[in-house]
Structure formats: structure tokens, C-alpha cells
Design an enzyme around this catalytic site. Structure first.
Site, mmCIF file in Angstrom:
data_model
loop_
_atom_site.group_PDB
_atom_site.id
_atom_site.type_symbol
_atom_site.label_atom_id
_atom_site.label_comp_id
_atom_site.label_asym_id
_atom_site.label_seq_id
_atom_site.Cartn_x
_atom_site.Cartn_y
_atom_site.Cartn_z
ATOM 1 C CG ASP A 1 -32.512 -71.823 -78.638
ATOM 2 O OD1 ASP A 1 -32.242 -72.778 -77.881
ATOM 3 O OD2 ASP A 1 -33.603 -71.226 -78.626
ATOM 4 C CB CYS B 1 -28.651 -55.778 -58.528
ATOM 5 S SG CYS B 1 -30.175 -55.506 -59.470
ATOM 6 C CB CYS C 1 -39.441 -63.761 -61.466
ATOM 7 S SG CYS C 1 -40.045 -65.242 -62.315
ATOM 8 C CB CYS D 1 -42.111 -63.653 -69.536
ATOM 9 S SG CYS D 1 -42.065 -62.535 -68.103
#
Length: 368
Positions: A133, A190, A197, A240
Site C-alpha cells: 500500500d 450474499c 454499509c 470502518c
């Protein structure tokens, strides 16, 4: 190489080729729709993300790795219930699981470097560069192509035996390795991640509009948080995990063996009013070496102000005064960004003695 990787804390490694041309149209479409928000570097780097040999000339293969980050001592699958319960306590500040320990960028990259050292001792000098990242790399595309998992509907890489609670890393190398096989998609029908969210950021299976994502809003976003999204953020103050916590496959998430990702007690289970009281010196000291340092004290206060406003809206008459007092302590803050969010938060309840709205003042976090 797999044995060495496990010794270094990685749960799996794989190999991908460097032809990612089939991923380019989706990347360009995502950028064209503006889903990257203010992540302008996504545009600047353009298709270099999908072209490893342009990013690092001479790259022939990419070794991918995943490193679990559930803290030692976590008891799967109990952690999911515990994390979900945190969201039901408006007065607690919730920090994303990955951010409670040491900064993963440094941990993953340093251990990939050690892996390269072992490979070099075996095969001799070779050209390589490690990432986690940390550069324009299509990490999830490389990971899914090399069998680390499939792309879930929340857009992250999912594994049948490890869920999605892991970091990704890559080693670009200048010699050919046999690619490992990808795995099939097992999300089926699913839609739990999409449904849960809070801000409706998952706009289609596998597609996230970063501008609505709480992780983006609390970390990458440098300015005001859009007012229509603030009530939907609940008590999230950094990142989150909702779409991961709800995912059935994360009952198989693995714990790490590394102490680097142990939870820092000052970031877990803490009351918003206490976290809001941290001055800049305290903030810097208590987040040293961790990923939360990437936001400054100003945005830390911005995020907590929003959570305090959401808590104030739900508070009963005995809880509201302490929340208002905390907010009022920053009402004249030198930062206009902080003052704006504090004013919004105070406006969520006009009077400390005013009874809470029917139903405890809870907002449907799925509503715009």
C-alpha cells in the site's frame, strides 16, 4: 520460500504475471466516475498501476503475500460479535482493527525485505522492489490473480480459510516464476457487506465510491465531512470495518503471531469525551508508530466531533451534559475545520435537558 514467508509472519504467498491489461478498463471507469474522490494521485499515476513493468522497469513476475492482523489472543469468531457490539455504544470511539497496533506499512515492507534477503542468499543477486500500500500498485488485482483469494463484493480480497482480515504485500522481481492459480468466487448471493454499509458506499458488487466510504472520510479526506453523511457515521472515528465484520467468511479470519499488531489499550474501548480531550502532544505520543499518525490532531478532533454529535442525538438527560461540555471545550478551537464540526455536533441536541427523541434518537444509518 513459503516456509520462510511463514516464519516472517505471512500466511500465504503467491505469484502473478505482470500483464494486467484486462483490469485497465474497470480502473479507468472507476476514475471517470470520480469514485476516487480527492485521491488525485490515483489519476496522476493512471494506468501505471496496471503495468508493473512500467512502475519498476525489468519486472517479470510479482510475488504476492498476505499477513493476518487480528491481534494475538483474539478468539475467532467471537471478535466479530465484540466489534459489532461496539457500534451499539454511541459513547465509545471505534478505531478500525487494523489501526490499533503498529503501522502495517513498515511491518509488511520490512519483512518482505527480509524474505528477499533469504531468496538472494539462495539464488544470488536479483532486481526487486517491495510494496505494501505504498506505491501505484493494483494490489488486490495481483493478489486475486495469484490465488490469495477472490474479490469480494466489498471489493477486498476474500479467502475461504482466512476471510479478509489481512494485509497485502508485493515483491516485484526481475526473473520469471511460475504463476500460482487463482481461486473461484465464493460470495454467491450474499449481499451482507453491501447491506450493512452505513453510508451506502458499495455502489455495486465490488465497486466502492470512496467519497461515501467512512474509511476515506475519516482518513484520506482532508476537509469537511459532508453534512449528509455525518449522521450515518455513528461512532467511527478512524476507519470502518463494518463490511468485513459482517462478512460470514471472516469467521475463519486468522490471528497474527506478531506483537506489532497487538491492540494499544489507549485506542480500544475508550470514551469519546476522553479521546476528544487529547491535546496535540498527547495525540502524537499515543499514536506514535501507528497508522493513525497519518491524520493530524486537527482531523482527529474533526472525526470525534462528528461521533460526539451522533452520541448527543441519542443521549438521555443524564448523558447529554458531559457530551455537550466536551464539545463546548473545543467550540473556540483555532482550527475552522474543528469549529465547524463542533458547531454541527452541538446542533444535534438543542438543550442538555431536552428529552431524547423517541427511540433513543437513533438515526437509520442507511438513510441518506
Amino acid at each position: 520460500m513459503r516456509d520462510w514467508a511463514r516464519e516472517l509472519g505471512f500466511s500465504q504467498i503467491g505469484v502473478s504475471g505482470v500483464d494486467l491489461s484486462s483490469a485497465e478498463p474497470l480502473l479507468l471507469q472507476w476514475l471517470a466516475l470520480g469514485y476516487h474522490g480527492d485521491l488525485h494521485y490515483m489519476e496522476r499515476h493512471g494506468l501505471k498501476r496496471a503495468r508493473p513493468a512500467e512502475l519498476v522497469p525489468g519486472t517479470v513476475s510479482v510475488i504476492t503475500a498476505r499477513m493476518p492482523y487480528l491481534p494475538r489472543g483474539t478468539t475467532p469468531p467471537d471478535w466479530r460479535e465484540r466489534e459489532l457490539s461496539r457500534l451499539e455504544d454511541p459513547g465509545e470511539g471505534v478505531v478500525s482493527l487494523y489501526a490499533r497496533g503498529r503501522d502495517y506499512h513498515k511491518v509488511v515492507r520490512s519483512r518482505l525485505q527480509k524474505l528477499c534477503g533469504r531468496i538472494e542468499a539462495l539464488v544470488g543477486p536479483f532486481g526487486y522492489r517491495v510494496f505494501s500500500d505504498s506505491a501505484p500498485v493494483l494490489e488486490k488485482e495481483l493478489a486475486s490473480r495469484s490465488g490469495q483469494g477472490w474479490r469480494g463484493k466489498h471489493s477486498m480480497v476474500l479467502s475461504r480459510d482466512a476471510g479478509s482480515m489481512f494485509f497485502l504485500g508485493e515483491i516485484f522481481v526481475d526473473f520469471a516464476l511460475e504463476p500460482t492459480d487463482p481461486v473461484s468466487d465464493h460470495c454467491g448471493t450474499c449481499t451482507a457487506c453491501i447491506d450493512v454499509c452505513p453510508t451506502g458506499a458499495i455502489v455495486a458488487p465490488g465497486v466502492v465510491d470512496a467519497r461515501r466510504c467512512i474509511s476515506y472520510l475519516t482518513i484520506e479526506n482532508h476537509g469537511p465531512i459532508p453534512e449528509d453523511l455525518r449522521p450515518l457515521m455513528g461512532n467511527h472515528i478512524y476507519g470502518c470495518d463494518d463490511c468485513q465484520t459482517i462478512c460470514p467468511w471472516n469467521k475463519y479470519a486468522r490471528t497474527t503471531e506478531l506483537p506489532d499488531f497487538d491492540e494499544r489499550s489507549l485506542l480500544v474501548g475508550r470514551r469519546l469525551v476522553d479521546l476528544f480531550a487529547w491535546d496535540e502532544e498527547t495525540f502524537l505520543k499515543r499514536t506514535e508508530g501507528g497508522p493513525i499518525r497519518r491524520i493530524d490532531h486537527e482531523r482527529w478532533l474533526r472525526n470525534i466531533a462528528v461521533a460526539l454529535g451522533n452520541a448527543l442525538r441519542q443521549a438521555d438527560a443524564s448523558q447529554a451534559p458531559a457530551l455537550r461540555a466536551a464539545l463546548l471545550s473545543r467550540a473556540d478551537h483555532e482550527s475552522a475545520l474543528v469549529r465547524e464540526h463542533v458547531a454541527w455536533a452541538l446542533a444535534q441536541r438543542s438543550c442538555p435537558d431536552e428529552p431524547a427523541p423517541s427511540g433513543g434518537g437513533r438515526v437509520d444509518r442507511k438513510s441518506p
